[in-house]
Design a protein around this motif. Structure first.
Motif, PDB file in Angstrom:
ATOM      1  N   CYS A  84       0.703  -1.183   0.084  1.00  0.00           N
ATOM      2  CA  CYS A  84       0.047   0.012  -0.065  1.00  0.00           C
ATOM      3  C   CYS A  84       0.842   1.224  -0.106  1.00  0.00           C
ATOM      4  O   CYS A  84       2.000   1.387   0.743  1.00  0.00           O
ATOM      5  N   ASN A  86      -0.439   4.315   0.275  1.00  0.00           N
ATOM      6  CA  ASN A  86      -1.204   5.044   1.350  1.00  0.00           C
ATOM      7  C   ASN A  86      -0.796   5.210   2.844  1.00  0.00           C
ATOM      8  O   ASN A  86      -0.406   4.273   3.090  1.00  0.00           O
ATOM      9  N   CYS A  88      -2.755   5.570   6.129  1.00  0.00           N
ATOM     10  CA  CYS A  88      -4.143   5.651   6.781  1.00  0.00           C
ATOM     11  C   CYS A  88      -3.561   5.407   8.194  1.00  0.00           C
ATOM     12  O   CYS A  88      -3.084   4.346   8.497  1.00  0.00           O
ATOM     13  N   TYR A  90      -5.009   4.606  10.706  1.00  0.00           N
ATOM     14  CA  TYR A  90      -5.742   3.447  11.633  1.00  0.00           C
ATOM     15  C   TYR A  90      -5.739   1.983  10.780  1.00  0.00           C
ATOM     16  O   TYR A  90      -6.389   1.248  11.357  1.00  0.00           O
ATOM     17  N   CYS A  91      -4.736   1.923   9.960  1.00  0.00           N
ATOM     18  CA  CYS A  91      -4.688   0.630   9.424  1.00  0.00           C
ATOM     19  C   CYS A  91      -3.129  -0.032   9.405  1.00  0.00           C
ATOM     20  O   CYS A  91      -2.232   0.519   9.147  1.00  0.00           O
ATOM     21  N   PHE A  93      -1.758  -2.022   7.331  1.00  0.00           N
ATOM     22  CA  PHE A  93      -1.071  -1.908   5.940  1.00  0.00           C
ATOM     23  C   PHE A  93      -0.445  -0.597   5.549  1.00  0.00           C
ATOM     24  O   PHE A  93       0.032  -0.567   4.503  1.00  0.00           O
ATOM     25  N   SER A  94      -0.672   0.427   6.396  1.00  0.00           N
ATOM     26  CA  SER A  94      -0.361   1.936   6.101  1.00  0.00           C
ATOM     27  C   SER A  94       1.138   1.728   5.463  1.00  0.00           C
ATOM     28  O   SER A  94       1.906   1.048   6.173  1.00  0.00           O
ATOM     29  N   GLY A 129      -4.415  -3.738  -0.681  1.00  0.00           N
ATOM     30  CA  GLY A 129      -4.169  -2.276  -0.533  1.00  0.00           C
ATOM     31  C   GLY A 129      -3.992  -1.532  -1.832  1.00  0.00           C
ATOM     32  O   GLY A 129      -4.488  -1.812  -2.709  1.00  0.00           O
ATOM     33  N   GLU A 130      -3.675  -0.290  -1.663  1.00  0.00           N
ATOM     34  CA  GLU A 130      -3.538   0.494  -2.799  1.00  0.00           C
ATOM     35  C   GLU A 130      -2.350   0.734  -3.041  1.00  0.00           C
ATOM     36  O   GLU A 130      -1.373   1.576  -2.788  1.00  0.00           O
ATOM     37  N   LYS A 198      -5.333   8.160  -1.632  1.00  0.00           N
ATOM     38  CA  LYS A 198      -6.656   8.116  -0.846  1.00  0.00           C
ATOM     39  C   LYS A 198      -6.820   9.613  -0.117  1.00  0.00           C
ATOM     40  O   LYS A 198      -8.144   9.705   0.429  1.00  0.00           O
ATOM     41  N   GLN A 336      -4.191  -7.531   8.749  1.00  0.00           N
ATOM     42  CA  GLN A 336      -4.762  -5.924   8.324  1.00  0.00           C
ATOM     43  C   GLN A 336      -5.371  -5.476   9.636  1.00  0.00           C
ATOM     44  O   GLN A 336      -5.093  -4.513  10.360  1.00  0.00           O
TER      45      GLN A 336
HETATM   46  S1  SF4 Z   1      -4.901  -0.986   2.911  1.00  0.00           S
HETATM   47 FE1  SF4 Z   1      -6.378   0.461   2.585  1.00  0.00          FE
HETATM   48  S2  SF4 Z   1      -7.010   1.497   4.574  1.00  0.00           S
HETATM   49 FE2  SF4 Z   1      -4.938   0.287   4.781  1.00  0.00          FE
HETATM   50  S3  SF4 Z   1      -3.305   2.021   4.513  1.00  0.00           S
HETATM   51 FE3  SF4 Z   1      -4.066   1.091   2.414  1.00  0.00          FE
HETATM   52  S4  SF4 Z   1      -5.468   2.260   1.687  1.00  0.00           S
HETATM   53 FE4  SF4 Z   1      -5.339   2.708   3.868  1.00  0.00          FE
END
Ligand code: SF4
Length: 384
Positions: A84, A86, A88, A90-91, A93-94, A129-130, A198, A336
């Motif tokens: 990922c 991004n 985030c 709260y995640c 995988f950030s 993830g992204e 995101k 996750q």
């Molecule tokens: S997997 Fe989704 S929620 Fe987690 S960091 Fe990546 S974009 Fe954000």
């Protein structure tokens, strides 16, 4: 026109104030109606509706059985990648979390398919993830070629895409796409999503519109409970649903209400929702909309899931792993988030049957959908 125009007519603060100023009379009026609107929904999620929970639950149960029967559809998440780009907050995988990253290759996907099939599932939710470079459209299309032939229903929860990409996913047999706004509070959205694609609030907000235009069969909506005032966020989910149903009336909709769970990282939820309040929210969604599917994941405890099953829910995940390769390839890697209901799919199905409901593994057949799409395409060719 898109939802953005409707959204911009509603200030977060005004909506919040309106919800918290609802009275018992507003709740009673909402309960007495046969068809409820978004103002009624505000009353039903407001604090003054708490003493009416029993009545709401009975109504919600009745409406759900009338529309869906005594049936719970079962699905399982199928994580393909934890890469990922991004951040985030709260995640697990950030991007900044130092965890081993993995994207399943062909052989690993095949092993996961076999393990998921052995558990009995026909409905999978593909999750990534992204990370556009590694898990972009080419990866998705290739993975779908491997996965779709094995399952009756393939849904996806991946990064928001452009409309032409969604058309390509539909053509590959994807039935539904889930995209949660996380929070509709634009003023603080950036705090939770400081970096990566995101962080573009409006691109995400417009995603269900792109899906509707692309002709996806079902769209899943939701807000992550724990970031901002859950009542106000839930109002915006309901407003979004109300808009989409009018505009893309042939599409089906589902709503989820994920509560933040423990994960890698240090984020603490800003707000909490009690079990009773979550039941109130589930019932309020049902009283607003008799047709919307309501989905409950294994984030919730066995006790809560058993209790709430009859009160409006139509689908549940079971036996979930939230890491790529979690079923066969590499079950020990970091998830996750932690799931709470760790029962096997068969145990969950048995619980559903004990409550007098049917556990349905296959509620849709992708081959039917692909045939319909082909016939529509052929008809169009004939009329051109
Ligand atoms: S997997 Fe989704 S929620 Fe987690 S960091 Fe990546 S974009 Fe954000």
């Amino acid at each position: 026109m898109s939802f953005r125009e409707i959204f911009e007519q509603h200030s977060w603060e005004a909506v919040q104030e309106s919800i918290y100023s609802k009275t018992s009379a507003d709740v009673e009026r909402a309960l007495a109606k046969r068809k409820r609107d978004i103002e009624d929904f505000k009353a039903l999620i407001s604090p003054v509706a708490a003493p009416y929970l029993e009545q709401m639950a009975q109504l919600s149960h009745r409406l759900t059985v009338q529309r869906f029967g005594k049936v719970i559809s079962l699905y399982v998440p199928f994580y393909l990648s934890n890469e990922c780009q991004n951040i985030c907050t709260y995640c697990g995988f950030s991007f900044t979390n130092k965890i081993p990253r993995r994207t399943l290759n062909d052989a690993e996907i095949q092993r996961e398919i076999a393990a998921i099939k052995a558990m009995g599932f026909e409905h999978v939710l593909l999750v990534t993830g992204e990370a556009n470079k590694t898990v972009g459209m080419d990866y998705f299309e290739h993975a779908l070629d491997l996965i779709v032939p094995h399952f009756a229903n393939v849904s996806m929860e991946v990064q928001p895409l452009d409309e032409p990409d969604y058309r390509r996913l539909v053509a590959k047999g994807v039935y539904a796409v889930l995209v949660y706004q996380e929070t509709y509070r634009q003023a603080t959205y950036r705090e939770y999503h400081p970096k990566g694609k995101k962080s573009n609030f409006f691109y995400r907000l417009d995603t269900p519109d792109r899906l509707g235009r692309a002709g996806i069969h079902k769209i899943g909506l939701g807000a992550l409970i724990g970031l901002e005032d859950w009542r106000t966020d839930s109002f915006f989910v309901a407003l979004h649903l109300d808009y989409l149903k009018r505009r893309y009336w042939q599409t089906k909709y589902s709503i989820s209400f994920p509560r933040l769970r423990p994960h890698e990282g240090e984020f603490e939820p800003k707000v909490h929702i009690t079990d009773r309040e979550l039941v109130q929210l589930i019932c309020a969604y049902r009283l607003l909309d008799g047709d919307v599917e309501l989905s409950l994941s294994t984030r919730e405890s066995p006790k809560f899931r058993d209790h709430v099953l009859k009160l409006g829910i139509t689908s549940m995940s079971a036996g979930s792993r939230t890491n790529p390769g979690g079923y066969a390839v590499d079950p020990q890697t970091l998830e996750q988030f932690e799931t709470d209901d760790t029962r096997s799919p068969q145990e969950v199905a048995a619980m559903i049957r004990r409550q007098g409901y049917e556990a349905v593994w296959k509620d849709w057949d992708a081959s039917l959908f692909l045939n319909q799409a082909k016939h529509a395409f052929d008809r169009r060719k004939l009329t051109i």
